[in-house]
Design a protein around this motif. Structure first.
Motif, PDB file in Angstrom:
ATOM      1  N   ILE A  14       3.197  -1.443  -9.654  1.00 12.55           N
ATOM      2  CA  ILE A  14       3.761  -0.692 -10.777  1.00 12.55           C
ATOM      3  C   ILE A  14       2.598  -0.196 -11.629  1.00 12.55           C
ATOM      4  O   ILE A  14       1.686  -0.962 -11.953  1.00 12.55           O
ATOM      5  CB  ILE A  14       4.759  -1.553 -11.586  1.00 12.55           C
ATOM      6  N   VAL A  15       2.594   1.088 -11.942  1.00 16.29           N
ATOM      7  CA  VAL A  15       1.452   1.735 -12.578  1.00 16.29           C
ATOM      8  C   VAL A  15       1.885   2.418 -13.863  1.00 16.29           C
ATOM      9  O   VAL A  15       2.887   3.139 -13.889  1.00 16.29           O
ATOM     10  CB  VAL A  15       0.802   2.775 -11.636  1.00 16.29           C
ATOM     11  N   GLU A  16       1.105   2.215 -14.919  1.00 11.10           N
ATOM     12  CA  GLU A  16       1.302   2.923 -16.185  1.00 11.10           C
ATOM     13  C   GLU A  16       0.405   4.153 -16.186  1.00 11.10           C
ATOM     14  O   GLU A  16      -0.809   4.059 -16.292  1.00 11.10           O
ATOM     15  CB  GLU A  16       0.946   2.007 -17.354  1.00 11.10           C
ATOM     16  N   SER A  17       1.005   5.327 -16.049  1.00 11.49           N
ATOM     17  CA  SER A  17       0.227   6.561 -15.960  1.00 11.49           C
ATOM     18  C   SER A  17       1.154   7.762 -15.974  1.00 11.49           C
ATOM     19  O   SER A  17       2.247   7.712 -15.415  1.00 11.49           O
ATOM     20  CB  SER A  17      -0.601   6.582 -14.660  1.00 11.49           C
ATOM     21  N   ASP A  18       0.697   8.852 -16.595  1.00 13.34           N
ATOM     22  CA  ASP A  18       1.366  10.143 -16.431  1.00 13.34           C
ATOM     23  C   ASP A  18       0.734  10.938 -15.293  1.00 13.34           C
ATOM     24  O   ASP A  18       1.410  11.663 -14.577  1.00 13.34           O
ATOM     25  CB  ASP A  18       1.266  10.974 -17.718  1.00 13.34           C
ATOM     26  N   ALA A  19      -0.585  10.778 -15.134  1.00  6.47           N
ATOM     27  CA  ALA A  19      -1.328  11.639 -14.212  1.00  6.47           C
ATOM     28  C   ALA A  19      -1.100  11.299 -12.746  1.00  6.47           C
ATOM     29  O   ALA A  19      -1.185  12.183 -11.879  1.00  6.47           O
ATOM     30  CB  ALA A  19      -2.823  11.565 -14.533  1.00  6.47           C
ATOM     31  N   LEU A  20      -0.817  10.036 -12.429  1.00  3.27           N
ATOM     32  CA  LEU A  20      -0.780   9.618 -11.026  1.00  3.27           C
ATOM     33  C   LEU A  20       0.255  10.375 -10.210  1.00  3.27           C
ATOM     34  O   LEU A  20       0.050  10.652  -9.024  1.00  3.27           O
ATOM     35  CB  LEU A  20      -0.526   8.115 -10.933  1.00  3.27           C
ATOM     36  N   VAL A  21       1.388  10.728 -10.832  1.00  2.51           N
ATOM     37  CA  VAL A  21       2.466  11.364 -10.075  1.00  2.51           C
ATOM     38  C   VAL A  21       2.120  12.790  -9.647  1.00  2.51           C
ATOM     39  O   VAL A  21       2.855  13.389  -8.870  1.00  2.51           O
ATOM     40  CB  VAL A  21       3.791  11.361 -10.875  1.00  2.51           C
ATOM     41  N   LYS A  22       1.009  13.323 -10.136  1.00  2.73           N
ATOM     42  CA  LYS A  22       0.550  14.615  -9.641  1.00  2.73           C
ATOM     43  C   LYS A  22      -0.056  14.496  -8.242  1.00  2.73           C
ATOM     44  O   LYS A  22      -0.214  15.505  -7.541  1.00  2.73           O
ATOM     45  CB  LYS A  22      -0.494  15.211 -10.596  1.00  2.73           C
ATOM     46  N   PHE A  23      -0.404  13.256  -7.851  1.00  2.00           N
ATOM     47  CA  PHE A  23      -1.101  13.036  -6.589  1.00  2.00           C
ATOM     48  C   PHE A  23      -0.338  12.128  -5.625  1.00  2.00           C
ATOM     49  O   PHE A  23      -0.428  12.306  -4.414  1.00  2.00           O
ATOM     50  CB  PHE A  23      -2.481  12.424  -6.865  1.00  2.00           C
ATOM     51  N   TRP A  24       0.365  11.133  -6.156  1.00  2.00           N
ATOM     52  CA  TRP A  24       1.124  10.192  -5.333  1.00  2.00           C
ATOM     53  C   TRP A  24       2.593  10.252  -5.702  1.00  2.00           C
ATOM     54  O   TRP A  24       2.942  10.284  -6.885  1.00  2.00           O
ATOM     55  CB  TRP A  24       0.626   8.763  -5.548  1.00  2.00           C
ATOM     56  N   HIS A  25       3.450  10.256  -4.691  1.00  2.00           N
ATOM     57  CA  HIS A  25       4.894  10.292  -4.900  1.00  2.00           C
ATOM     58  C   HIS A  25       5.433   8.864  -4.858  1.00  2.00           C
ATOM     59  O   HIS A  25       5.525   8.269  -3.780  1.00  2.00           O
ATOM     60  CB  HIS A  25       5.545  11.155  -3.816  1.00  2.00           C
ATOM     61  N   PRO A  26       5.803   8.288  -5.998  1.00  2.00           N
ATOM     62  CA  PRO A  26       6.301   6.908  -6.006  1.00  2.00           C
ATOM     63  C   PRO A  26       7.759   6.823  -5.584  1.00  2.00           C
ATOM     64  O   PRO A  26       8.459   7.840  -5.478  1.00  2.00           O
ATOM     65  CB  PRO A  26       6.136   6.503  -7.475  1.00  2.00           C
ATOM     66  N   ALA A  27       8.215   5.592  -5.374  1.00  2.00           N
ATOM     67  CA  ALA A  27       9.641   5.390  -5.120  1.00  2.00           C
ATOM     68  C   ALA A  27      10.454   5.782  -6.344  1.00  2.00           C
ATOM     69  O   ALA A  27      11.542   6.360  -6.217  1.00  2.00           O
ATOM     70  CB  ALA A  27       9.905   3.924  -4.761  1.00  2.00           C
ATOM     71  N   ILE A  28       9.934   5.459  -7.532  1.00  2.00           N
ATOM     72  CA  ILE A  28      10.597   5.818  -8.797  1.00  2.00           C
ATOM     73  C   ILE A  28       9.534   6.166  -9.824  1.00  2.00           C
ATOM     74  O   ILE A  28       8.525   5.460  -9.951  1.00  2.00           O
ATOM     75  CB  ILE A  28      11.460   4.657  -9.337  1.00  2.00           C
ATOM     76  N   PHE A  29       9.756   7.242 -10.557  1.00  2.00           N
ATOM     77  CA  PHE A  29       8.928   7.600 -11.705  1.00  2.00           C
ATOM     78  C   PHE A  29       9.812   7.575 -12.944  1.00  2.00           C
ATOM     79  O   PHE A  29      10.737   8.380 -13.078  1.00  2.00           O
ATOM     80  CB  PHE A  29       8.297   8.979 -11.513  1.00  2.00           C
ATOM     81  N   LEU A  30       9.545   6.623 -13.839  1.00  2.00           N
ATOM     82  CA  LEU A  30      10.280   6.510 -15.102  1.00  2.00           C
ATOM     83  C   LEU A  30       9.480   7.160 -16.223  1.00  2.00           C
ATOM     84  O   LEU A  30       8.265   6.965 -16.326  1.00  2.00           O
ATOM     85  CB  LEU A  30      10.502   5.040 -15.467  1.00  2.00           C
ATOM     86  N   MET A  31      10.155   7.909 -17.078  1.00  2.00           N
ATOM     87  CA  MET A  31       9.523   8.486 -18.262  1.00  2.00           C
ATOM     88  C   MET A  31      10.148   7.854 -19.503  1.00  2.00           C
ATOM     89  O   MET A  31      11.371   7.862 -19.662  1.00  2.00           O
ATOM     90  CB  MET A  31       9.712  10.000 -18.294  1.00  2.00           C
ATOM     91  N   VAL A  32       9.289   7.286 -20.374  1.00  2.00           N
ATOM     92  CA  VAL A  32       9.752   6.649 -21.607  1.00  2.00           C
ATOM     93  C   VAL A  32       9.704   7.672 -22.735  1.00  2.00           C
ATOM     94  O   VAL A  32       8.668   8.306 -22.970  1.00  2.00           O
ATOM     95  CB  VAL A  32       8.879   5.429 -21.953  1.00  2.00           C
ATOM     96  N   LEU A  33      10.829   7.826 -23.432  1.00  2.00           N
ATOM     97  CA  LEU A  33      10.959   8.825 -24.500  1.00  2.00           C
ATOM     98  C   LEU A  33      11.502   8.178 -25.771  1.00  2.00           C
ATOM     99  O   LEU A  33      12.251   7.204 -25.703  1.00  2.00           O
ATOM    100  CB  LEU A  33      11.914   9.944 -24.064  1.00  2.00           C
ATOM    101  N   ASP A  34      11.119   8.740 -26.897  1.00  2.00           N
ATOM    102  CA  ASP A  34      11.673   8.305 -28.186  1.00  2.00           C
ATOM    103  C   ASP A  34      11.891   9.538 -29.052  1.00  2.00           C
ATOM    104  O   ASP A  34      10.936  10.143 -29.546  1.00  2.00           O
ATOM    105  CB  ASP A  34      10.724   7.330 -28.888  1.00  2.00           C
ATOM    106  N   PRO A  35      13.149   9.950 -29.233  1.00  2.00           N
ATOM    107  CA  PRO A  35      13.434  11.163 -30.002  1.00  2.00           C
ATOM    108  C   PRO A  35      12.924  11.112 -31.438  1.00  2.00           C
ATOM    109  O   PRO A  35      12.769  12.156 -32.078  1.00  2.00           O
ATOM    110  CB  PRO A  35      14.974  11.247 -29.974  1.00  2.00           C
ATOM    111  N   ARG A  36      12.633   9.920 -31.964  1.00  2.00           N
ATOM    112  CA  ARG A  36      12.126   9.813 -33.336  1.00  2.00           C
ATOM    113  C   ARG A  36      10.670  10.236 -33.446  1.00  2.00           C
ATOM    114  O   ARG A  36      10.193  10.540 -34.541  1.00  2.00           O
ATOM    115  CB  ARG A  36      12.267   8.376 -33.837  1.00  2.00           C
ATOM    116  N   MET A  37       9.944  10.211 -32.363  1.00  2.00           N
ATOM    117  CA  MET A  37       8.509  10.499 -32.395  1.00  2.00           C
ATOM    118  C   MET A  37       8.272  11.994 -32.207  1.00  2.00           C
ATOM    119  O   MET A  37       8.721  12.585 -31.223  1.00  2.00           O
ATOM    120  CB  MET A  37       7.783   9.714 -31.301  1.00  2.00           C
TER     121      MET A  37
END
Length: 213
Positions: free
Chosen positions: A124-147
């Motif tokens: 499990i990897v914490e990164s935004d950039a990695l998915v440009k190069f490797w296709h994971p089983a799941i890519f989760l994006m964490v969002l907070d509408p308050r920010m």
């Protein structure tokens, strides 16, 4: 639009967690996933891109050129929970690593990182950039509408996200292109347990039932 890359080269399964900005709760989510799924014996990785002026090997005082010292891989041993990679171990990860790269040089570390992870079945990897190069089983994006902040690098990979984890209540989605539209979305304020629905979603590629929380 960023094209989805080919499958990652690792021997096991890969989950990637990105987020709209700093301090949105990416590390917390990874620690929650590790703690909720101990049978998967995770290897956890945090990837931190730096500006070209910061050397990942020797620090900001290094006089290296842009194409020198482009990355470092550090294996965490501290289990105190004082850093993000230490929190991974505290949550139950079998191994934890901190990868630092110069900005826009993540691709340089991919080969050495794949070798480092060649015996890790679940990563499990914490990164935004990695998915440009490797296709994971799941890519989760964490969002907070308050920010108000939303990094350009995170916005660029939004189309690649398989699901979204919201840290605060989601406003009514009126824009059909808004994040979360048409893809699974989960609500988990920081400090609250991993939602059972999110855990079940994460376990599906592993062919495993969700653990009771």
């Amino acid at each position: 639009m960023i094209a989805r890359p080919q499958k990652h080269p690792l021997p096991g399964r890969l989950i990637v967690v990105g987020g709209q900005c700093r301090k949105v709760g990416k590390t917390t989510l990874i620690a929650d996933i590790i703690q909720a799924t101990p049978d998967l014996r995770w290897t956890a990785v945090k990837i931190t891109p730096h500006a070209e002026s910061h050397c990942p090997v020797n620090g900001s005082d290094c006089k290296c050129g842009p194409a020198e010292h482009t990355f470092s891989i550090y294996e965490e041993v501290d289990r105190s929970g004082r850093t993000g990679t230490s929190r991974y171990l505290l949550a139950g990860a079998q191994r934890s690593m901190w990868v630092q790269t110069k900005d826009n040089r993540v691709q340089d570390v991919l080969g050495p990182l794949a070798v480092t992870l060649n015996e890790s079945q679940n990563v499990i990897v914490e990164s935004d950039a990695l998915v440009k190069f490797w296709h994971p089983a799941i890519f989760l994006m964490v969002l907070d509408p308050r920010m108000p902040e939303f990094k350009v690098s995170a916005r660029d990979v939004l189309p690649l996200a398989d699901a979204f984890v919201f840290r605060s209540p989601v406003p009514e989605l009126t824009d059909p292109s808004a994040p979360g539209e048409g893809r699974p979305s989960f609500f988990q304020p920081i400090g609250k347990p991993l939602p059972p629905e999110l855990q079940a979603f994460l376990m599906h590629p592993f062919g495993l039932p969700a653990h009771p929380i």
